[in-house]
Design a protein around this motif. Structure first.
Motif, short mmCIF file in Angstrom:
data_model
loop_
_atom_site.label_atom_id
_atom_site.label_comp_id
_atom_site.label_asym_id
_atom_site.label_seq_id
_atom_site.Cartn_x
_atom_site.Cartn_y
_atom_site.Cartn_z
N LEU A 96 32.28 7.70 -27.35
CA LEU A 96 32.03 8.70 -26.23
C LEU A 96 30.90 9.65 -26.51
O LEU A 96 30.56 10.51 -25.73
N ASN A 97 30.68 9.71 -27.85
CA ASN A 97 29.61 10.72 -28.22
C ASN A 97 28.30 9.98 -27.99
O ASN A 97 27.01 10.31 -28.37
N ASP A 98 28.40 8.62 -27.36
CA ASP A 98 26.86 8.18 -26.86
C ASP A 98 26.07 8.97 -25.87
O ASP A 98 26.57 9.68 -25.14
N ARG A 99 24.86 8.87 -26.31
CA ARG A 99 23.86 9.75 -25.63
C ARG A 99 23.82 9.41 -24.06
O ARG A 99 23.14 10.10 -23.30
N HIS A 100 24.24 8.35 -23.87
CA HIS A 100 24.13 7.94 -22.18
C HIS A 100 25.39 8.02 -21.45
O HIS A 100 25.37 7.86 -20.37
N GLY A 101 26.29 8.59 -21.99
CA GLY A 101 27.69 8.79 -21.35
C GLY A 101 28.73 7.89 -21.38
O GLY A 101 28.79 7.08 -22.49
N PRO A 102 29.78 8.00 -20.41
CA PRO A 102 29.69 8.84 -19.36
C PRO A 102 29.97 10.29 -19.55
O PRO A 102 30.46 10.76 -20.42
N LEU A 103 29.32 11.10 -18.82
CA LEU A 103 29.50 12.46 -18.58
C LEU A 103 30.34 12.96 -17.65
O LEU A 103 29.81 12.76 -16.29
N ARG A 104 31.52 13.48 -17.94
CA ARG A 104 32.35 13.94 -16.72
C ARG A 104 32.41 15.45 -16.63
O ARG A 104 32.70 16.29 -17.63
N ILE A 105 31.90 15.76 -15.52
CA ILE A 105 31.63 17.40 -15.36
C ILE A 105 32.26 17.67 -14.24
O ILE A 105 32.11 17.06 -13.05
N VAL A 132 26.98 9.63 -15.11
CA VAL A 132 27.50 11.13 -14.64
C VAL A 132 28.59 10.75 -13.72
O VAL A 132 28.63 10.06 -12.99
N GLU A 133 29.91 11.48 -14.01
CA GLU A 133 31.02 11.43 -13.14
C GLU A 133 31.04 13.08 -12.74
O GLU A 133 31.23 13.91 -13.45
N ARG A 148 44.03 18.67 -18.44
CA ARG A 148 44.46 17.22 -18.50
C ARG A 148 43.66 16.20 -19.11
O ARG A 148 43.97 15.11 -19.17
N GLY A 149 42.42 16.78 -19.52
CA GLY A 149 41.36 16.00 -20.13
C GLY A 149 40.91 14.97 -19.19
O GLY A 149 40.34 14.09 -19.80
N GLU A 150 40.66 15.31 -17.98
CA GLU A 150 39.91 14.47 -17.03
C GLU A 150 38.61 14.60 -16.89
O GLU A 150 38.07 13.96 -16.35
N ILE A 151 38.15 16.00 -17.44
CA ILE A 151 36.75 16.27 -17.42
C ILE A 151 36.36 16.76 -18.81
O ILE A 151 37.12 17.29 -19.54
N ASP A 152 35.09 16.52 -19.10
CA ASP A 152 34.58 16.85 -20.43
C ASP A 152 34.28 18.53 -20.60
O ASP A 152 34.15 19.14 -21.44
N LEU A 290 26.01 14.25 -25.89
CA LEU A 290 25.36 14.35 -24.46
C LEU A 290 25.94 15.47 -23.60
O LEU A 290 25.27 16.22 -22.96
N LEU A 291 27.07 15.95 -23.96
CA LEU A 291 27.47 17.45 -23.61
C LEU A 291 26.58 18.63 -24.14
O LEU A 291 26.55 19.43 -23.30
N ARG A 292 26.42 18.38 -25.57
CA ARG A 292 25.45 19.66 -25.95
C ARG A 292 24.12 19.49 -25.17
O ARG A 292 23.57 20.79 -24.89
N ALA A 293 23.72 18.55 -24.99
CA ALA A 293 22.40 18.27 -24.42
C ALA A 293 22.62 18.82 -22.67
O ALA A 293 21.48 19.52 -22.53
N PHE A 294 23.54 18.63 -22.29
CA PHE A 294 23.82 18.92 -20.78
C PHE A 294 23.77 20.71 -20.55
O PHE A 294 23.01 21.11 -19.91
N ILE A 295 24.57 20.99 -21.66
CA ILE A 295 24.59 22.72 -21.69
C ILE A 295 23.34 23.43 -22.02
O ILE A 295 22.76 24.14 -21.55
N GLU A 296 22.67 22.64 -22.98
CA GLU A 296 21.18 23.20 -23.29
C GLU A 296 19.94 23.28 -22.05
O GLU A 296 19.40 24.10 -21.79
#
Length: 313
Positions: A96-105, A132-133, A148-152, A290-296
């Protein structure tokens, strides 16, 4: 004298999720609906867990849902810790550390249309195709999703429930007024909280937010009469434009919505307290790429916007 061997629990992770759902939702029926399974499956999971533990997890109350017992409280603490560990395992091992996701926000409901699509669009332009979700919810539900770990990541104001995890402060969002163009207040360069208290109030009635907004009027000699309530940010703006009254908001709406609906944004004279926009995750300093990139991208989006544009300092 022989020592008794401790009984080994046989609960599955699926069973633990069902038990936690009952505690979160307060009833077997609502838990079944939330998990999209039959009520009998939820009931069977709870009964199996109680048989395994040898104690009641929930007190059943006819027509009033369930109440968790002291034994249930202890069970749930351990269950949630195990589910968080499972989430961490999945993220580390299953790519899940893949740069393409999924990104659950998960984001506070108004943010979705206000700026999330634009921020995610910029991220996509920088990284290429991403999955993206987006979970749009009120803040108490966002906390549950995160726990509950349903979102990142949860994107919210620092109001109400205390989010647990790594917190990134994005910006501060001081309150401002939105008034109809037909109001005499629209002729002023700014308004006071006293001015607004004398007007009918259009209220964004999201949990937690509604308390914060009404508390702002403690700085005035009176509270206004609420003339219109809605959970929808865009509906609140449109109600102001339709003449139902004035409102107090934090982040500024997209300019087309403001112009189209006949509203005018005005600064408030008093230096009223404003919440911070925060991003919360449970990864600490080991965030997925991907999460780091989103926050940036999110920090960059607000960092390049002047306060008069987004009403965020």
């Amino acid at each position: 004298m022989k020592c008794r061997k401790a009984k080994i629990m046989s609960a599955s992770l699926r069973q633990l999720r069902f038990v936690c759902a009952v505690a979160d939702e307060g009833s077997f029926l609502r838990a079944a609906e939330a998990m999209n399974i039959s009520q009998s499956s939820i009931l069977a999971a709870v009964e199996a867990a109680e048989a395994d533990l040898g104690a009641r997890l929930f007190e059943r109350r006819r027509a009033r849902g369930v109440v968790i017992t002291p034994a249930g409280e202890r069970y749930l603490i351990a269950a949630r810790q195990l589910l968080v560990a499972e989430q961490d395992f999945n993220h580390r091992v299953k790519g899940l550390n893949d740069r393409h996701g999924p990104l659950r926000i998960g984001c506070f409901e108004p943010f979705g249309a206000m700026f999330m699509v634009e921020v995610l669009g910029r991220l996509r332009a920088r990284l290429g195709a991403i999955t993206v979700e987006l979970f749009e919810a009120d803040q108490p539900r966002l906390k549950r999703f995160l726990d509950r770990g349903e979102i990142d990541l949860a994107l919210a104001y620092d109001l109400g429930p205390d989010f647990e995890g790594a917190i990134t402060e994005i910006c501060r969002a001081p309150p401002h007024a939105m008034v109809p163009l037909s109001s005499p207040l629209a002729l002023q360069p700014s308004v006071s909280i006293e001015d607004l208290a004398r007007q009918p109030l259009v209220l964004l009635s999201q949990p937690v937010t509604v308390t914060y907004l009404l508390t702002l009027f403690d700085y005035a000699s009176q509270r206004p009469e609420v003339s219109f309530k809605s959970r929808s940010y865009s509906t609140v703006i449109r109600a102001v434009g339709a003449g139902f009254g004035c409102t107090v908001l934090n982040l500024r709406p997209p300019r087309p919505l403001e112009v189209e609906t006949g509203c005018l944004r005005l600064p408030i004279d008093e230096g009223l307290p404003g919440p911070k926009l925060i991003a919360v995750d449970r990864y600490g300093d080991r965030k997925p790429r991907l999460l780091r990139a989103f926050i940036e991208e999110l920090c960059g989006y607000f960092g390049t916007r002047a306060p008069e544009v987004l009403a965020a300092e």
